[in-house]
Design an enzyme around this catalytic site. Structure first.
Site, PDB file in Angstrom:
ATOM      1  N   GLN A  11       0.821  -1.213   0.000  1.00 14.60           N
ATOM      2  CA  GLN A  11       0.000   0.000   0.000  1.00 14.60           C
ATOM      3  C   GLN A  11       0.858   1.268   0.000  1.00 14.60           C
ATOM      4  OE1 GLN A  11      -4.016   0.041   1.927  1.00 14.60           O
ATOM      5  NE2 GLN A  11      -2.993  -1.288   3.402  1.00 14.60           N
ATOM      6  N   ASP A  35      14.460 -10.408  -0.317  1.00 18.94           N
ATOM      7  CA  ASP A  35      13.897 -10.971   0.906  1.00 18.94           C
ATOM      8  C   ASP A  35      14.672 -10.366   2.065  1.00 18.94           C
ATOM      9  OD1 ASP A  35      13.136 -12.435   3.093  1.00 18.94           O
ATOM     10  OD2 ASP A  35      13.675 -14.398   2.261  1.00 18.94           O
ATOM     11  N   TYR A  60       5.299  -8.299   7.568  1.00 21.43           N
ATOM     12  CA  TYR A  60       4.329  -9.396   7.667  1.00 21.43           C
ATOM     13  C   TYR A  60       3.116  -8.790   8.353  1.00 21.43           C
ATOM     14  CZ  TYR A  60       2.190 -13.861   8.934  1.00 21.43           C
ATOM     15  OH  TYR A  60       1.318 -14.917   9.064  1.00 21.43           O
ATOM     16  N   THR A  61       1.997  -8.684   7.637  1.00 13.91           N
ATOM     17  CA  THR A  61       0.837  -7.958   8.163  1.00 13.91           C
ATOM     18  C   THR A  61      -0.422  -8.810   8.334  1.00 13.91           C
ATOM     19  OG1 THR A  61       0.260  -7.253   5.914  1.00 13.91           O
ATOM     20  CG2 THR A  61       1.636  -5.754   7.216  1.00 13.91           C
ATOM     21  N   THR A 100       3.489   0.269  13.756  1.00 12.21           N
ATOM     22  CA  THR A 100       2.040   0.115  13.910  1.00 12.21           C
ATOM     23  C   THR A 100       1.516   0.505  15.292  1.00 12.21           C
ATOM     24  OG1 THR A 100       0.268  -1.564  13.896  1.00 12.21           O
ATOM     25  CG2 THR A 100       2.447  -2.297  14.525  1.00 12.21           C
ATOM     26  N   TYR A 124       1.627 -10.287  16.059  1.00 15.99           N
ATOM     27  CA  TYR A 124       1.956  -9.241  15.079  1.00 15.99           C
ATOM     28  C   TYR A 124       2.526  -8.014  15.790  1.00 15.99           C
ATOM     29  CZ  TYR A 124       1.173  -5.253  11.989  1.00 15.99           C
ATOM     30  OH  TYR A 124       1.321  -4.094  11.265  1.00 15.99           O
ATOM     31  N   LYS A 128       6.401  -6.546  15.631  1.00 19.86           N
ATOM     32  CA  LYS A 128       6.678  -5.193  15.150  1.00 19.86           C
ATOM     33  C   LYS A 128       7.440  -4.384  16.198  1.00 19.86           C
ATOM     34  CE  LYS A 128       5.482  -3.363  11.829  1.00 19.86           C
ATOM     35  NZ  LYS A 128       6.216  -3.172  10.536  1.00 19.86           N
ATOM     36  N   TRP A 149      -4.551   1.748  10.605  1.00 22.64           N
ATOM     37  CA  TRP A 149      -5.750   1.658   9.773  1.00 22.64           C
ATOM     38  C   TRP A 149      -5.489   2.209   8.359  1.00 22.64           C
ATOM     39  CZ3 TRP A 149     -10.829   2.833  12.924  1.00 22.64           C
ATOM     40  CH2 TRP A 149     -10.800   2.111  14.124  1.00 22.64           C
TER      41      TRP A 149
END
Length: 290
Positions: A11, A35, A60-61, A100, A124, A128, A149
């Protein structure tokens, strides 16, 4: 100016690549080309290109799947950023990294400041946060941008999901007791570019963690309502589903979501002049998210 972007198809990565290509020498890499968990590959490619700035938009989300894929989550969200931080230090580059709201437990009553205590409840979020700490320990020149978001034209996100399910559903139940700041991916990219420009211009830069998300704050229910209002006004959908607000307890998920994902964005505005994402305006072109 040379900029290396990881996660270039995501995104934010897509927006970064589109905007920076005109003003910098850009090496934009997706996971197939780099990678970030492969330390040898990271050092080889980055050392050869020698960027002034590395922007890590790779992550990784899959929040719920991370509860089972713990090793993979940590490999991408901790080990990968560590590799980038170490090579950034070696070549003297600035590392910009996207993090995040999930690093917080979400139990607080106020918007979270950068100095507030972290306490992620999900794998997650934990991975992070581990990535943030790895960067801070390994690289002297780093800017970590915590956001929340995120939605945009590329990848998968809440706006796209709402528009898709509306085509086959007359009624939708949306969680109404989780609150945060919807954030347009293009604005995240813009914030990162502004931070780079600040450094490039030789201005005093305070390295560390910054919060950036959208205003006004909303619940997922409120966010969905705004999406469908925009879709109706712009005649994007033939029909608008009826929405009902439900508590988190009525929609259990493998990973616990923060009830309060609101981020205090005062610090980034004071340091860089960056204002919160105007997500309502970003919905003015809602056709772009279909």
């Amino acid at each position: 100016m040379k900029v290396l972007i990881t996660g270039c198809n995501g995104q934010v990565g897509s927006c970064l690549t589109e905007r920076l290509i005109a003003e910098a020498e850009v090496l934009a890499l997706d996971s197939k080309r780099l990678d970030i968990t492969d330390r040898e590959a990271v050092f080889s490619i980055v050392s050869e290109f020698k960027p002034n700035y590395i922007i890590n938009a790779a992550a990784y989300t899959a929040v719920d799947r991370a509860e089972q894929e713990i090793e993979l989550s940590y490999a991408v969200n901790r080990n990968g950023p560590l590799n980038l931080a170490q090579v950034a230090k070696e070549i003297g580059a600035v590392l910009l990294h996207i993090s995040t709201d999930y690093v917080f437990d979400g139990d607080g009553g106020n918007p979270y400041k950068e100095s507030d205590k972290t306490g992620p409840k999900s794998v997650y979020g934990q991975s992070k946060l581990a990535g943030e700490r790895a960067i801070a320990e390994a690289c002297p020149k780093y800017l970590i941008l915590r956001t929340a978001w995120v939605f945009g034209e590329h990848g998968t996100n809440f706006v796209k999901t709402m528009l898709r399910v509306a085509e086959s559903r007359d009624e939708l139940s949306i969680v109404g007791d989780q609150f945060g700041g919807p954030t347009y991916a293009g604005d995240v990219a813009g914030a990162l570019i502004t931070m780079i420009q600040h450094v490039e211009q030789g201005k005093d830069t305070k390295w560390g963690v910054y919060h950036f998300s959208g205003m006004p704050y909303a619940s997922w229910f409120g966010f969905a309502s705004a999406i469908f209002t925009a879709a109706e006004q712009q005649q994007v959908l033939a029909k608008i589903p009826t929405l009902s607000s439900i508590p988190t307890s009525a929609y259990p998920t493998p990973a616990k979501r923060p009830a309060n994902s609101r981020l205090d964005c005062f610090k980034i505005e004071k340091q860089f002049g960056i204002k919160p994402s105007d997500w309502l305006t970003a919905l003015n072109n809602i056709q772009a998210y279909k």
